[in-house]
Design an enzyme around this catalytic site. Structure first.
Site, PDB file in Angstrom:
ATOM      1  N   ALA B  73       0.478   2.573   9.225  1.00 20.41           N
ATOM      2  CA  ALA B  73      -0.809   3.126   9.648  1.00 20.41           C
ATOM      3  C   ALA B  73      -0.995   3.066  11.158  1.00 20.41           C
ATOM      4  CB  ALA B  73      -1.947   2.396   8.941  1.00 20.41           C
ATOM      5  N   THR B  74      -0.450   2.057  11.807  1.00 23.23           N
ATOM      6  CA  THR B  74      -0.579   1.971  13.268  1.00 23.23           C
ATOM      7  C   THR B  74       0.079   3.184  13.913  1.00 23.23           C
ATOM      8  OG1 THR B  74      -0.757  -0.433  13.352  1.00 23.23           O
ATOM      9  CG2 THR B  74       0.097   0.654  15.317  1.00 23.23           C
ATOM     10  N   ASN B 154     -11.697  -3.109   7.666  1.00 24.34           N
ATOM     11  CA  ASN B 154     -10.752  -4.131   7.224  1.00 24.34           C
ATOM     12  C   ASN B 154     -11.324  -5.536   7.189  1.00 24.34           C
ATOM     13  OD1 ASN B 154     -10.576  -3.218  10.063  1.00 24.34           O
ATOM     14  ND2 ASN B 154      -9.370  -5.065  10.299  1.00 24.34           N
ATOM     15  N   GLN B 182      -7.526   0.964   4.587  1.00 21.13           N
ATOM     16  CA  GLN B 182      -8.086   0.017   3.622  1.00 21.13           C
ATOM     17  C   GLN B 182      -8.690   0.706   2.398  1.00 21.13           C
ATOM     18  OE1 GLN B 182      -7.785  -3.238   3.690  1.00 21.13           O
ATOM     19  NE2 GLN B 182      -7.072  -3.533   5.781  1.00 21.13           N
ATOM     20  N   ALA B 203       1.662   1.973   2.899  1.00 21.09           N
ATOM     21  CA  ALA B 203       2.074   1.532   1.564  1.00 21.09           C
ATOM     22  C   ALA B 203       1.775   0.063   1.279  1.00 21.09           C
ATOM     23  CB  ALA B 203       3.573   1.785   1.380  1.00 21.09           C
ATOM     24  N   HIS B 204       1.905  -0.786   2.310  1.00 20.53           N
ATOM     25  CA  HIS B 204       1.872  -2.223   2.010  1.00 20.53           C
ATOM     26  C   HIS B 204       0.467  -2.759   1.692  1.00 20.53           C
ATOM     27  CE1 HIS B 204       0.318  -4.267   5.727  1.00 20.53           C
ATOM     28  NE2 HIS B 204       0.518  -3.067   6.209  1.00 20.53           N
ATOM     29  N   THR B 243      15.199   9.519  10.732  1.00 19.34           N
ATOM     30  CA  THR B 243      15.675   9.560   9.352  1.00 19.34           C
ATOM     31  C   THR B 243      14.676   8.894   8.421  1.00 19.34           C
ATOM     32  OG1 THR B 243      17.957   9.567  10.082  1.00 19.34           O
ATOM     33  CG2 THR B 243      17.560   8.804   7.834  1.00 19.34           C
ATOM     34  N   CYS B 329     -10.750 -19.105  17.102  1.00 17.24           N
ATOM     35  CA  CYS B 329      -9.629 -20.038  17.044  1.00 17.24           C
ATOM     36  C   CYS B 329      -8.470 -19.487  16.242  1.00 17.24           C
ATOM     37  CB  CYS B 329     -10.072 -21.360  16.436  1.00 17.24           C
ATOM     38  SG  CYS B 329     -11.126 -22.272  17.539  1.00 17.24           S
TER      39      CYS B 329
END
Lengths: 127, 405
Positions: B73-74, B154, B182, B203-204, B243, B329
Site C-alpha cells: 500500500a505504501t 488505521n 484498512q 494483501a498482508h 517482474t 514512547c
C-alpha cells in the site's frame, strides 16, 4: 524494544511505591515532569537526623521511568542528605541498562531526587 | 489458549492457511515469469496472475484490467499521488487530503510539496475522526488535480464518508484517490458506487502475504492516467515495471476471495467481540475514553485512552498480549499519535491510548483474557500514578504548574 531484566523487575515489583503526607514532619516532596510529556514523577523522602530513613515514589510514565524512580527510592534509603545529592542520572542509566532513548527517564529521576531534597531543606529552614 | 495473544491486526495479519496452500505450488513447480509469452512456464504463471486479478477486482467491484500490482500500500499511495501529479501537471498541482491519513500519503504529499511539485491542503477531521465532505468541496480550486482521503483510519478505525467525497470529486471533475488499506476485505468496497478513481490496498492486512499490494486505476469514466515511477519492462500496462511476484499475487487473490465469501459473517462476529471487549473494560474502569467514532468504525477496531496511565507502561504490563499504543514512547518521533491529536484528544490522553485490533483468528477466550488483564494492569498503574492520586484528591490537573522538561 527489549527491556533489561532490571527494568522489568522494578516494573513488576516496584520498591517503595506509595506516598507520605506532604506536611508530615521530615518529609520532602519532589514532583517533576508533565502529563503532556508522558511522564510525571513524585518522589518523597523522610529524613531523621540528616539521614533519609524512608523514601516513596509514584510515577506516571513508561516502564523505564517507573524503574528509574523505583531504583532511586532504593538508593536513597540510608543515605545522608549530602550523599543523596551525589546520585547522578548516569548511575541510574548504568544500573538499569537504559537505552539512549530512555536516558531522559534517568534525568527525570535525578531531578526528582534534587527536588525532594530541596523541598526538605526549604521546609527545615522555614522552621 | 496460546500466549502471546495477537491483538494487533491493524499492523498486519497472520496468513490464512488456505492462502498459503494456494501459493505453495508457485515457488518451485510453477515458477515461471508471467511476462514470458513464449513457453508453458510463462503461460501458467500468467494464467495464475490473471485469475488473482479477477478475484481481487471482484472484491472491490472493479474490472480486472484496473488492478495494478505493487509491493504494497505504501508504494500504491506513492504511485497514485506522484503519478497523478506528474501526469496532470499541466492542469494543476493542488492536492486535497486529510490530517489523519497514513504516513504513506502524508509524507508523499509533503515530499511533493518540498520539491515544489504540489501545494497541499490538509483537511481537519471532526472529534470522531471524520472528514467533512463539505470541507472537501470548499477546498477545491481550479488547480486541484487530486483528492486523497482514506477509507478507514488505521488507529481509530473511523470510516470516512467516501461515497459523498467521491460524488463531489465527480461533480467537479477531480480525481479521487482512496487509501483503503484498512477497509478492503473488512467492509464492503465498491469503487463504482463510491466514485473512487484510484485506490490503494495490500494483501498482508487481509490474511495474505507481505510484499504485495495493488493500486486500482479506473479505466472508464474517466480513464485515469498516471506517470510510472519505476522504469523498466513496462509491466502492468506501463504503470509499474518489475517482474510480478507470482506466488504473492496468487496469495493476494485467494485472500480477497476468502474476504469476499466470509466478510459478512466475519464482520458481525468481530464487531460483537469488539463490543464485548469495550463493554467489559468500561464497566470495570472509570475514566476510559473511546477514541474514534462510536459506531461508524471498522468491526475489529477498538481504541481507548486510559486516563492517568501511560501507554507504553500499559503495553509492558500486558506483554503476553500484542497491542499498539499512541504513546510517544512507542514511536520514533517522541510525539504522541498525530491522529489522536487531530481529533482534539489532549496530549496526555494521547499518551494513554491503546489500540486493540481484532482479526479472523481472535477467539472469545482471548477477549476474556484481555479484559481481565487490562483491568488488572490499569488498576495497578493507577495505584502507582501520581496523577490519579491528585485527581482523586480533587486537584484539577490542568491548574497545576508542571515543571516541563
Amino acid at each position: 524494544m527489549a527491556y533489561s531484566d532490571k527494568v522489568v523487575d522494578h516494573f513488576n515489583n516496584p520498591r517503595n511505591m506509595g506516598s507520605f503526607k506532604k506536611d508530615e514532619e521530615g518529609v520532602g516532596t519532589g514532583m517533576v515532569g508533565a502529563p503532556e510529556c508522558g511522564d510525571v514523577m513524585k518522589l518523597q523522602i523522610k529524613v531523621q537526623n540528616d539521614t533519609i530513613v524512608d523514601a516513596k515514589f509514584k510515577t506516571f510514565g513508561c516502564g523505564s521511568a517507573i524503574a528509574s524512580s523505583s531504583l532511586a527510592t532504593e538508593w536513597l534509603k540510608g543515605k545522608t542528605i549530602e550523599e543523596a545529592q551525589k546520585i547522578k542520572n548516569t548511575d541510574i542509566v548504568q544500573e538499569l541498562n537504559l537505552p539512549p532513548v530512555k536516558i531522559h527517564c534517568s534525568v527525570l529521576a535525578e531531578d526528582a531526587i534534587k527536588a525532594a531534597l530541596a523541598d526538605y531543606q526549604k521546609k527545615s529552614e522555614a522552621k | 489458549m496460546k500466549l502471546p495473544i495477537f491483538l494487533d491486526n491493524h499492523s498486519t495479519t497472520p496468513m490464512d492457511p488456505r492462502v498459503l496452500e494456494t501459493m505453495l505450488p508457485f515457488f518451485v513447480e510453477k515458477f515461471g515469469n508471467a511476462a514470458s509469452r513464449n513457453h508453458a512456464f510463462g503461460w501458467e504463471a500468467e494464467e495464475a496472475v490473471e485469475n488473482a486479478r479477477k478475484q481481487i477486482a471482484k472484491l472491490i467491484k472493479a474490472d480486472p484490467k484496473e488492478i495494478v500490482f505493487t509491493s504494497g500500500a505504501t508504494e500504491s499511495d506513492n504511485l497514485a499521488l506522484k503519478g497523478v501529479l506528474e501526469m496532470y501537471k499541466e492542469k494543476g498541482h493542488h492536492i486535497i487530503t486529510s490530517s489523519t491519513e497514513h504516513r504513506a500519503v502524508l509524507d508523499t504529499a509533503k515530499s511533493l510539496e518540498a520539491k515544489g511539485l504540489a501545494t497541499v491542503t490538509y483537511l481537519p477531521v471532526d472529534k470522531q475522526g471524520m472528514v467533512n465532505p463539505e470541507d472537501v468541496r470548499k477546498a477545491i480550486t481550479d488547480k486541484t488535480v487530486l483528492i486523497s482521503v482514506m477509507l478507514a483510519n488505521n488507529e481509530i478505525g473511523t470510516i470516512n464518508p467516501v461515497q459523498e467525497i467521491g460524488r463531489i470529486a465527480k461533480e467537479k471533475g477531480i480525481l479521487f484517490h482512496c487509501d483503503a488499506t484498512q477497509g478492503v476485505g473488512k467492509i464492503p468496497v465498491d469503487v463504482q458506487a463510491m466514485g473512487i478513481d484510484l485506490m490503494s490496498f495490500t494483501a498482508h492486512k487481509i490474511y495474505g502475504p507481505k510484499g504485495v499490494g495493488a493500486l486500482y486505476v479506473r479505466k472508464k469514466n474517466p480513464r485515469v492516467r498516471i506517470a510510472a515511477q519505476m522504469d523498466g519492462g513496462g509491466h502492468e500496462r506501463g504503470m509499474r515495471s518489475g517482474t510480478l511476484p507470482v506466488p504473492l499475487i496468487v496469495g493476494f487473490g485467494k485472500a480477497c476471495e476468502l474476504c469476499e465469501q466470509e466478510m459478512a459473517k466475519e464482520s458481525v462476529r468481530l464487531a460483537a467481540m469488539r463490543d464485548r471487549l469495550q463493554a467489559g473494560i468500561m464497566a470495570a474502569l472509570d475514566e476510559c475514553y473511546l477514541n474514534g467514532h462510536p459506531t461508524n468504525r471498522l468491526p475489529g477496531n477498538l481504541n481507548i485512552s486510559f486516563a492517568y496511565v501511560e501507554g507504553e507502561s500499559l503495553l509492558m504490563g500486558m506483554k503476553d498480549i500484542a497491542l499498539s499504543s499512541g504513546s510517544a514512547c512507542t514511536s520514533a518521533t517522541l510525539e504522541p499519535s498525530y491522529v489522536l491529536r487531530a481529533l482534539g484528544v489532549g496530549t496526555e490522553l494521547a499518551h494513554s491510548s491503546i489500540r486493540f485490533g481484532l482479526g479472523r483468528f481472535t477467539t472469545d477466550e482471548e477477549i476474556d483474557y484481555t479484559i481481565k488483564k487490562v483491568i488488572e494492569i490499569v488498576n495497578k498503574l493507577r495505584e502507582m500514578s501520581p496523577l490519579y492520586e491528585m485527581a482523586k484528591e480533587g486537584i484539577d490537573l490542568k491548574s497545576v504548574q508542571w515543571a516541563a522538561h
